[in-house]
Design a protein around this motif. Structure first.
Motif, PDB file in Angstrom:
ATOM      1  N   TYR A 604       0.831  -1.214   0.000  1.00 37.72           N
ATOM      2  CA  TYR A 604       0.000   0.000   0.000  1.00 37.72           C
ATOM      3  C   TYR A 604       0.860   1.256   0.000  1.00 37.72           C
ATOM      4  CZ  TYR A 604      -3.228   3.597   1.607  1.00 37.72           C
ATOM      5  OH  TYR A 604      -3.958   4.760   1.712  1.00 37.72           O
ATOM      6  N   ASN A 605       1.919   1.294   0.815  1.00 35.55           N
ATOM      7  CA  ASN A 605       2.783   2.474   0.884  1.00 35.55           C
ATOM      8  C   ASN A 605       3.498   2.717  -0.437  1.00 35.55           C
ATOM      9  OD1 ASN A 605       2.119   3.006   3.569  1.00 35.55           O
ATOM     10  ND2 ASN A 605       3.740   1.671   4.357  1.00 35.55           N
ATOM     11  N   ALA A 606       3.919   1.630  -1.107  1.00 35.73           N
ATOM     12  CA  ALA A 606       4.570   1.784  -2.409  1.00 35.73           C
ATOM     13  C   ALA A 606       3.596   2.357  -3.429  1.00 35.73           C
ATOM     14  CB  ALA A 606       5.112   0.436  -2.883  1.00 35.73           C
ATOM     15  N   TRP A 607       2.335   1.913  -3.371  1.00 36.56           N
ATOM     16  CA  TRP A 607       1.320   2.446  -4.294  1.00 36.56           C
ATOM     17  C   TRP A 607       1.011   3.905  -3.979  1.00 36.56           C
ATOM     18  CZ3 TRP A 607      -3.588   4.128  -2.696  1.00 36.56           C
ATOM     19  CH2 TRP A 607      -4.454   4.485  -3.723  1.00 36.56           C
ATOM     20  N   GLN A 608       0.977   4.246  -2.701  1.00 38.50           N
ATOM     21  CA  GLN A 608       0.610   5.593  -2.293  1.00 38.50           C
ATOM     22  C   GLN A 608       1.665   6.620  -2.698  1.00 38.50           C
ATOM     23  OE1 GLN A 608       0.133   6.199   1.974  1.00 38.50           O
ATOM     24  NE2 GLN A 608      -1.821   7.231   1.616  1.00 38.50           N
ATOM     25  N   GLN A 609       2.911   6.194  -2.829  1.00 47.50           N
ATOM     26  CA  GLN A 609       3.981   7.114  -3.197  1.00 47.50           C
ATOM     27  C   GLN A 609       3.963   7.470  -4.674  1.00 47.50           C
ATOM     28  OE1 GLN A 609       7.606   5.290  -1.877  1.00 47.50           O
ATOM     29  NE2 GLN A 609       7.068   5.403   0.311  1.00 47.50           N
ATOM     30  N   LYS A 610       3.212   6.709  -5.463  1.00 49.80           N
ATOM     31  CA  LYS A 610       3.127   6.996  -6.892  1.00 49.80           C
ATOM     32  C   LYS A 610       2.008   8.000  -7.156  1.00 49.80           C
ATOM     33  CE  LYS A 610       4.616   2.298  -8.082  1.00 49.80           C
ATOM     34  NZ  LYS A 610       4.245   1.037  -8.777  1.00 49.80           N
ATOM     35  N   PRO A 611       2.046   8.710  -8.270  1.00 53.18           N
ATOM     36  CA  PRO A 611       0.947   9.624  -8.615  1.00 53.18           C
ATOM     37  C   PRO A 611      -0.361   8.846  -8.746  1.00 53.18           C
ATOM     38  CG  PRO A 611       2.878  10.051  -9.981  1.00 53.18           C
ATOM     39  CD  PRO A 611       3.159   8.779  -9.234  1.00 53.18           C
ATOM     40  N   LEU A 612      -1.415   9.381  -8.183  1.00 49.72           N
ATOM     41  CA  LEU A 612      -2.700   8.692  -8.189  1.00 49.72           C
ATOM     42  C   LEU A 612      -3.313   8.699  -9.581  1.00 49.72           C
ATOM     43  CD1 LEU A 612      -4.940   7.263  -6.660  1.00 49.72           C
ATOM     44  CD2 LEU A 612      -5.892   9.504  -6.075  1.00 49.72           C
ATOM     45  N   ASP A 613      -3.636   7.509 -10.067  1.00 51.29           N
ATOM     46  CA  ASP A 613      -4.289   7.346 -11.364  1.00 51.29           C
ATOM     47  C   ASP A 613      -5.701   6.824 -11.113  1.00 51.29           C
ATOM     48  OD1 ASP A 613      -5.096   6.920 -13.945  1.00 51.29           O
ATOM     49  OD2 ASP A 613      -3.713   5.260 -14.336  1.00 51.29           O
ATOM     50  N   TYR A 614      -6.697   7.673 -11.342  1.00 54.29           N
ATOM     51  CA  TYR A 614      -8.077   7.282 -11.062  1.00 54.29           C
ATOM     52  C   TYR A 614      -8.575   6.198 -12.008  1.00 54.29           C
ATOM     53  CZ  TYR A 614      -8.386  11.273  -7.925  1.00 54.29           C
ATOM     54  OH  TYR A 614      -8.187  12.158  -6.896  1.00 54.29           O
ATOM     55  N   HIS A 615      -7.826   5.934 -13.071  1.00 56.79           N
ATOM     56  CA  HIS A 615      -8.195   4.876 -14.014  1.00 56.79           C
ATOM     57  C   HIS A 615      -7.190   3.727 -13.978  1.00 56.79           C
ATOM     58  CE1 HIS A 615     -11.380   7.373 -15.709  1.00 56.79           C
ATOM     59  NE2 HIS A 615     -10.525   8.369 -15.645  1.00 56.79           N
ATOM     60  N   GLY A 616      -6.502   3.621 -12.862  1.00 56.48           N
ATOM     61  CA  GLY A 616      -5.570   2.526 -12.662  1.00 56.48           C
ATOM     62  C   GLY A 616      -5.876   1.806 -11.371  1.00 56.48           C
ATOM     63  N   LEU A 617      -4.838   1.284 -10.735  1.00 60.63           N
ATOM     64  CA  LEU A 617      -4.996   0.568  -9.471  1.00 60.63           C
ATOM     65  C   LEU A 617      -5.497   1.518  -8.393  1.00 60.63           C
ATOM     66  CD1 LEU A 617      -4.541  -1.924  -7.635  1.00 60.63           C
ATOM     67  CD2 LEU A 617      -2.170  -1.147  -7.369  1.00 60.63           C
ATOM     68  N   LEU A 618      -6.468   1.048  -7.604  1.00 62.32           N
ATOM     69  CA  LEU A 618      -7.062   1.848  -6.541  1.00 62.32           C
ATOM     70  C   LEU A 618      -7.092   1.002  -5.271  1.00 62.32           C
ATOM     71  CD1 LEU A 618      -8.104   4.726  -7.087  1.00 62.32           C
ATOM     72  CD2 LEU A 618     -10.419   3.819  -6.911  1.00 62.32           C
ATOM     73  N   LEU A 619      -6.463   1.500  -4.214  1.00 62.42           N
ATOM     74  CA  LEU A 619      -6.415   0.764  -2.950  1.00 62.42           C
ATOM     75  C   LEU A 619      -7.062   1.576  -1.839  1.00 62.42           C
ATOM     76  CD1 LEU A 619      -2.758  -0.678  -2.988  1.00 62.42           C
ATOM     77  CD2 LEU A 619      -4.881  -1.811  -3.691  1.00 62.42           C
ATOM     78  N   PRO A 620      -7.700   0.910  -0.879  1.00 62.00           N
ATOM     79  CA  PRO A 620      -8.321   1.636   0.235  1.00 62.00           C
ATOM     80  C   PRO A 620      -7.333   1.887   1.362  1.00 62.00           C
ATOM     81  CG  PRO A 620      -8.854  -0.688   0.396  1.00 62.00           C
ATOM     82  CD  PRO A 620      -7.998  -0.536  -0.843  1.00 62.00           C
ATOM     83  N   ASP A 621      -7.546   2.970   2.074  1.00 60.94           N
ATOM     84  CA  ASP A 621      -6.809   3.236   3.304  1.00 60.94           C
ATOM     85  C   ASP A 621      -7.471   2.428   4.414  1.00 60.94           C
ATOM     86  OD1 ASP A 621      -5.425   4.159   5.444  1.00 60.94           O
ATOM     87  OD2 ASP A 621      -5.836   6.289   5.105  1.00 60.94           O
ATOM     88  N   LEU A 622      -6.701   1.575   5.085  1.00 61.86           N
ATOM     89  CA  LEU A 622      -7.251   0.664   6.084  1.00 61.86           C
ATOM     90  C   LEU A 622      -7.020   1.132   7.511  1.00 61.86           C
ATOM     91  CD1 LEU A 622      -6.190  -2.708   4.433  1.00 61.86           C
ATOM     92  CD2 LEU A 622      -8.412  -1.585   4.324  1.00 61.86           C
ATOM     93  N   ASP A 623      -6.516   2.350   7.690  1.00 61.02           N
ATOM     94  CA  ASP A 623      -6.361   2.882   9.037  1.00 61.02           C
ATOM     95  C   ASP A 623      -7.725   3.001   9.709  1.00 61.02           C
ATOM     96  OD1 ASP A 623      -3.641   3.094   9.181  1.00 61.02           O
ATOM     97  OD2 ASP A 623      -3.584   5.070   8.240  1.00 61.02           O
ATOM     98  N   GLY A 624      -7.732   2.955  11.040  1.00 64.27           N
ATOM     99  CA  GLY A 624      -8.978   3.022  11.788  1.00 64.27           C
ATOM    100  C   GLY A 624      -9.876   4.183  11.411  1.00 64.27           C
ATOM    101  N   PRO A 625      -9.382   5.436  11.442  1.00 66.00           N
ATOM    102  CA  PRO A 625     -10.249   6.575  11.101  1.00 66.00           C
ATOM    103  C   PRO A 625     -10.720   6.582   9.652  1.00 66.00           C
ATOM    104  CG  PRO A 625      -8.300   7.283  12.317  1.00 66.00           C
ATOM    105  CD  PRO A 625      -8.069   5.860  11.928  1.00 66.00           C
ATOM    106  N   ALA A 626     -10.000   5.885   8.781  1.00 68.68           N
ATOM    107  CA  ALA A 626     -10.373   5.902   7.358  1.00 68.68           C
ATOM    108  C   ALA A 626     -11.616   5.071   7.086  1.00 68.68           C
ATOM    109  CB  ALA A 626      -9.209   5.386   6.506  1.00 68.68           C
TER     110      ALA A 626
END
Length: 746
Positions: A604-626
């Motif tokens: 997840y951290n490796a994916w989050q460091q990349k520019p967000l592509d809304y038409h590519g891979l999408l992962l959820p934030d699994l932290d408690g408040p999220a």
């Protein structure tokens, strides 16, 4: 009205001091209203006069009218309706705000001389109560007083409601059959692009071509020839399997253990699912099962790069019973009978939600889906999901995986096609899980759990989804409306065979409509609320660039030899199979191992460091408040929590309005330039200061002027100081930027 749980937990008698007088004649303040029923709807019984009470006996507003019980719903029709300055932009054509579909009834309570009792179908012969409280599956709460009705009429309406909403029934008694008999021949509308129903070979081939998969299409069950055997009834007419699986393998264990294709990754690996084999104790049968599953795993591995990972969902995910019990506790927080209960529960809100573990189950499902995504995206490994039955949690995880990896399923028609493929045609037992026939005490909301997970993705990445939160809420409501073929059958075979039998009886071809025909529920204007105005559609340049660039798979591990060993190549998978076949299960509520947890977070951290592509891979934030509460679905019927002029929907509306204004100004400027007119014309603006949108719009109405919730301090004496809060006036009469941004964060 009758209040429950107030005054120190004591039950208080109904209070009918204030209600709408049917003889009152106001200056166009009241308007006659007549009942409107659907085709095929039959009235069983009715009672009048009946009082529909608010959930707060301190507020005026009880309404007198007639209570009907039909073969479709419980319907309250007021004698005269107070016409308030209220905007109702979102109306359902099938049932109104005072209607309860019979399949939407969850529980019924009766008022027996100051005592609140849960009603079951065995209590119909007892004395009828003074009033009834209906808890709905969509979390509405209705309270009706029968004290003013004649005794015989009150008894009949009570017995009729209990019998037709709680008593076990046959499939033929579901209203959808009566409805389709009276609308037979009506054309079914289809949007473009259309929703794939996966009822023919063309749809399956189109999906395989789109994903560039490489599997074998089976037509052995065409016209459900083998589904006529009871043990094969969950199979669709057409489905894909690995090329090395033989047709005769279907008969080995009644179709269990055979990998069914779900989706193919662009790298070449694929996602499969299957039902686990029955547990046996004899060593000879255990050995045969082990060899059979090894052969199935080999067939899946041959799909791409000879790599496979078997994921047993029973090891880390909750059981159906766990889901049922958790949701049963969770929904009680939103079934508010009176204002006193609401304010008292507000003091321990978060701890109560935590003890239900519903949000924890949502997080577990999302976490498991991310694990599977990591295997497909990072390791390029074929995945075989294994589950008892293969039509519950495997549907949840496979659908979430596809939603995260494939942007096509984030469009409205793509999402509907996904539900059709994985759930409807995939054999999820909607009839039993939704408890439409009342054969169980509670529903098992597996599909609702999936929608909850989708909502978490939607609220975290709203720009990536073409459909809106309102769409998901309406879809969850439609589960309990027994009109749509999507949610009332246990398998594709049951749907086809039932319709064939009814068509022969009726003498003409019958077709129960699908839920995807939204024109049955909403007009064109209301259907606009199903779309997300913030959706970022892929541009033509992006489509062209992605089409020309073929992504290359990157393997983290070295590839196996071209000729794999004949025995125990899948050592890790073989050990897992031994545990499964011997019935050894790790606790479903266990925490994930440190290594699995670390791997997911690293991915997840490796994916989050990349520019967000809304038409590519999408992962959820699994932290408690999220992981948040789906407020629109669960809180929309509680007036005390509505924020007028605030909330996420108001922010979206403001952004959309500004976008429209900019577009209008741009067009006006272009027109002036073309006309070479140096004078600038002022743009007319609409004064919206008197209209305040609720944070649960479009389900809650807009209001004009100010709104001050009434907080009954008598219910909370000694618990909390409500004096200043009760006296506070709502001074914000204009929709300011601050009220827009404030939202519903709490």
């Amino acid at each position: 009205m009758f209040s429950l749980g107030s005054n120190g937990g004591k039950y208080t008698k109904p209070s009918f001091v204030s209600y709408v007088n049917p003889e009152q004649k106001g200056n166009d303040a009241l308007q006659e209203k007549n009942p409107v029923f659907l085709p095929g709807e039959v009235v069983f019984c009715s009672a009048s006069p009946v009082l529909k009470c608010t959930h707060d006996d301190l507020l005026e507003g009880s309404i007198m009218g007639t209570l009907f019980c039909t073969n479709f719903r419980i319907s309250f029709v007021s004698d005269q309706v107070l016409l308030e300055d209220v905007v109702q932009p979102f109306r359902n054509r099938l049932y109104g705000e005072n209607d309860i579909p019979l399949t939407c009834v969850d529980q019924i309570y009766g008022d027996y001389d100051e005592k609140r009792k849960l009603i079951t179908n065995t209590q119909m012969k007892n004395k009828h109560p003074n009033g009834i409280i209906v808890h709905c599956k969509d979390l509405r709460v209705f309270q009706f007083s029968l004290k003013l009705a004649k005794e015989e009429a009150a008894k009949k309406i009570f017995q009729g409601i209990v019998r037709h909403s709680l008593e076990p029934k046959s499939l033929r008694c579901i209203f959808a059959f009566s409805y389709c008999e009276n609308i037979a021949g009506a054309p079914e509308t289809q949007n473009k692009p259309r929703t794939l129903m996966f009822e023919n070979i063309v749809d399956w081939m189109e999906e395989m071509k789109r994903t560039k998969g490489n599997c074998k299409l089976l037509e052995i069950n065409k016209d459900f020839t083998i589904s006529q055997k009871v043990l094969f009834d969950r199979l669709p007419q057409f489905f894909f399997i690995p090329t090395n699986v033989l047709e005769k393998d279907l008969a080995a264990y009644q179709g269990k253990g055979v990998p069914i294709w779900c989706w193919s990754h662009h790298s070449g690996c694929a996602l499969f699912k299957t039902a686990s084999l029955p547990l046996v104790q004899e060593e000879s049968f255990l050995r045969a099962q082990k060899l059979y599953m090894e052969r199935m795993l080999n067939a899946v591995a041959h799909n791409y790069l000879y790599a496979v990972k078997a994921v047993d969902l029973s090891e880390t995910l909750p059981s159906i019973q766990d889901i049922q019990q958790s949701y049963s506790r969770f929904k009680q927080n939103f079934l508010i009978d009176n204002i006193g209960e609401f304010w008292i529960s507000d003091m321990k809100w978060f701890s109560t939600l935590e003890t239900t573990r519903w949000l924890s189950i949502i997080r577990q499902c999302l976490h498991k889906a991310v694990e599977v995504v990591e295997y497909l995206e990072k390791e390029n490994t074929n995945i075989l999901l294994i589950e008892d039955g293969g039509t519950d949690l495997s549907c949840v995880i496979s659908s979430l995986v596809q939603l995260m990896l494939d942007p096509h399923y984030r469009t409205l028609t793509g999402f509907q096609s996904l539900v059709q493929k994985e759930w409807v045609v995939g054999g999820h037992n909607f009839l039993e899980r939704c408890n439409h026939l009342n054969n169980k005490d509670k529903e098992s909301p597996v599909f609702l759990l999936f929608l909850e997970c989708v909502w978490q993705l939607l609220q975290q990445h709203s720009l990536a989804f073409q459909f809106s939160e309102t769409y998901l809420t309406v879809l969850s409501d439609s589960i309990s409306v027994a009109i749509f073929s999507t949610f009332i059958f246990s398998s594709p075979y049951q749907r086809v065979s039932s319709m064939k039998t009814e068509s022969q009886t009726h003498g003409s071809l019958l077709n129960i409509p699908s839920v995807w025909d939204w024109s049955l529920q909403f007009d064109c204007k209301s259907q606009e609320f199903l779309f997300n105005p913030l959706y970022r559609e892929k541009s033509k340049q992006e489509k062209t660039r992605n089409k020309n660039q073929r992504p290359k798979p990157i393997r983290q591990l070295s590839l196996p030899n071209a000729t794999p060993p004949k025995k125990y190549f899948f050592k890790e998978e073989t050990e897992s199979l031994r545990k499964m076949l011997r019935g050894t299960r790790i606790s479903r509520w266990m925490h994930l191992s440190d290594s699995a947890q670390a791997s997911v977070w690293e991915f997840y951290n490796a994916w989050q460091q990349k520019p967000l592509d809304y038409h590519g891979l999408l992962l959820p934030d699994l932290d408690g408040p999220a992981i948040r509460l789906w407020m629109q679905r669960y809180l929309r019927w509680i007036p005390e929590v509505q924020i007028f002029g605030g909330g996420d929907i108001t922010l979206v509306n403001k952004i959309t309005s500004l976008s429209q204004e900019l577009e209008e100004l741009r067009m006006e400027l272009e027109q002036q330039v073309r006309q070479a007119d140096p004078r600038c014309k002022s743009t007319e603006t609409v004064n919206k200061s008197t209209i305040r949108m609720s944070c649960f719009f479009p389900f809650a109405s807009c209001r004009s002027g100010s709104f001050k919730p009434a907080i009954p301090t008598s219910h909370c004496d000694g618990e909390m100081d409500m004096g200043h809060l009760a006296e506070r006036e709502d001074e914000d009469t204009e929709l300011t930027d601050n009220s827009v941004i404030r939202g519903c964060a709490d």
